[in-house]
Design a protein around this motif. Structure first.
Motif, short mmCIF file in Angstrom:
data_model
loop_
_atom_site.label_atom_id
_atom_site.label_comp_id
_atom_site.label_asym_id
_atom_site.label_seq_id
_atom_site.Cartn_x
_atom_site.Cartn_y
_atom_site.Cartn_z
N ASN A 75 135.02 23.22 -3.30
CA ASN A 75 135.47 21.84 -3.14
C ASN A 75 134.29 20.89 -2.98
N SER A 76 133.27 21.34 -2.25
CA SER A 76 132.08 20.50 -2.08
C SER A 76 131.38 20.26 -3.41
N ASN A 109 133.20 17.73 -5.43
CA ASN A 109 133.24 16.39 -4.83
C ASN A 109 132.01 15.59 -5.25
N ASP A 110 132.22 14.49 -5.94
CA ASP A 110 131.11 13.70 -6.47
C ASP A 110 130.20 13.15 -5.37
N THR A 111 130.73 13.00 -4.15
CA THR A 111 129.93 12.42 -3.07
C THR A 111 129.21 13.48 -2.25
N ASP A 112 129.44 14.75 -2.57
CA ASP A 112 128.79 15.84 -1.83
C ASP A 112 127.59 16.33 -2.64
N GLN A 144 133.51 20.15 -15.21
CA GLN A 144 134.32 18.95 -15.40
C GLN A 144 134.59 18.76 -16.88
N LYS A 158 138.83 19.24 -13.19
CA LYS A 158 137.87 20.26 -12.76
C LYS A 158 138.46 21.66 -12.99
N GLU A 178 142.10 23.55 -8.68
CA GLU A 178 143.18 23.50 -7.70
C GLU A 178 144.05 24.76 -7.76
#
Length: 442
Positions: A256-257, A260-263, A309, A315, A345
């Motif tokens: 998940n990290s 995540n585009d912000t991680d 992606q 994803k 997912e």
């Protein structure tokens, strides 16, 4: 699904070549062993291979936005099992990271007086490694000290299928006795038989020359049957899958990290024994769809779960496996997908119900009330119950039953926090020891 970019990857890698090793065929309690120069070289070459695949800007599988020259600790996470084969696995991780992030002249700093100082050994990079101690963190070695797993193993040995296989293989096993230096020649000891033969075949020229050409292959076939039977289960949340069930929470978190585009996390590497591979292959359907994978992986064998992606921004996870340093990654179909890719997912939703999410969960699943933090949990629960019984009348207890459960949970957490035994998954402080990071509770 080829029109995709790699956001990051999670690597599961077995250690390199080592000396002889023994583990109990009933409890899998291990003995010590040591890595060999060949093992270090195998892991170093694996690190170079992974670098060429994921950290080379000209590679089609280059990880987008990764710092490929100087290791960024926010982008790279390395965890190594420090249990039964701890020294071997930790040193394998060291060798792999040397190949993954080699010495770089840009690893330097400019001082206030204008002097530029380069890191030692021409810019050698010290990649942090989290040493995962099984007594403090069960995530990479969930099968030892687990009575439920021991029971499951014994039931497998007593099954009609296993007894039939033992009868069918008896003629071959009887021919192995002269090569085994007195080791028990039984099917339930098959892993130890194969490992002894394999190590000697690699390192002992006389043994190698005297061993009949097909014997090692035949022994491996039986060892594959043995180990897959022990470390797999028909039920997703069955005890036979425990080798990967304890790893699922951190795998889910890290995938998940990466997605995540912000991680900043881009590259995750778990250094392990072979057991988690078998449970992973079984739980994802890889072994069912590719029967040749239902067995022991070679030294430096690796799984790469690539987070990609697609053009529509969705994803997916791609399953790649290479069985040792002489192999190359191949994409394998899994979870019913012939393409070798499934939505991220869906992958997570498939695994999460089988996850063992805490030490307390593990103690319950394994039926352990004394080892690896379970004793502290049992003591905390006992003391909390005793305290409540002393302070609440029978009538009040009936009214406050629901509150009791919450109170017990709070007391347990406070005790465990004090003892440093809170369930795995909590981020700890890192303490550098050479190129290894000891994992201390915060």
């Amino acid at each position: 699904m080829s029109d995709s970019k790699v956001l990051g990857v999670l690597i599961l890698a077995r250690h390199g070549d080592r000396q002889g090793f023994y583990q109990s065929p009933t409890s899998y309690t291990p003995t010590a062993t040591k890595i060999t120069p060949l093992g270090n070289r195998e892991e170093f070459l694996l690190g170079q291979y992974l670098r060429a695949r994921y950290l080379n800007a000209s590679s089609p599988t280059f990880i987008s936005n990764v710092n490929a020259s100087i290791v960024d600790p926010n982008q790279v996470l390395v965890r190594a099992d420090a249990g039964g084969e701890g020294g071997v696995i930790l040193q394998s991780a060291m060798s792999l990271t040397q190949g993954l992030f080699p010495a770089d002249a840009d690893y330097n700093t400019t001082l206030a007086n204008g002097t530029t100082v380069q890191g030692p050994l021409d810019g050698y990079q010290y990649v942090s490694i989290e040493s995962v101690e099984p007594n403090n963190d069960i995530s990479l070695e969930g099968w030892t000290s687990c009575s439920a797993f021991d029971k499951s193993t014994q039931e497998f040995y007593q099954s009609p299928e296993f007894k039939q296989k033992a009868t069918e293989s008896q003629s071959f096993l009887s021919q192995l006795a002269r090569f085994l230096d007195g080791r028990p020649v039984t099917l339930d000891n098959m892993w130890n038989i194969f490992d002894f033969m394999n190590v000697r075949n690699i390192h002992d020229q006389e043994f190698h020359n005297n061993l009949p050409p097909t014997f090692l292959q035949q022994a491996r076939h039986l060892a594959n049957y043995h180990e897959y039977g022990v470390f797999s289960d028909k039920e997703l949340n069955g005890i036979g899958n425990i080798a990967f069930r304890t790893t699922i929470p951190s795998v889910v978190k890290n995938l998940n990290s990466i997605a995540n585009d912000t991680d900043p996390l881009k590259f995750v590497y778990y250094a392990t024994a072979y057991k988690p591979f078998l449970s992973l292959f079984n739980m994802t359907g890889v072994a069912q769809m590719n029967p040749d994978l239902a067995g022991i992986v070679n030294y430096a064998g690796t799984v790469a779960l690539e987070v990609r992606q697609l053009a529509d921004s969705s994803k997916v996870v791609r399953f790649n496996f290479k069985n040792g340093t002489e192999d190359t990654y191949k994409r394998y179909p899994f979870m019913g997908s012939s393409s070798g890719e499934v939505p991220l997912e869906q992958f997570i939703q498939h695994l999460q119900p089988a996850a063992i999410n805490s030490t307390a969960d593990w103690c319950t699943v394994c039926g352990n009330d004394k080892d690896r933090g379970c004793g502290a949990l049992a003591l905390a629960a006992s003391q909390a119950q005793e305290s409540i019984h002393q302070k609440i009348s029978p009538v009040g207890a009936g009214v406050l039953g629901a509150g009791l459960t919450l109170f017990v949970a709070i007391v347990m957490l406070l005790v465990l926090s004090f003892l440093g035994l809170v369930a795995f998954g909590k981020k700890g402080k890192r303490r550098s020891i050479g190129s290894v990071t000891s994992y201390e509770k915060a």
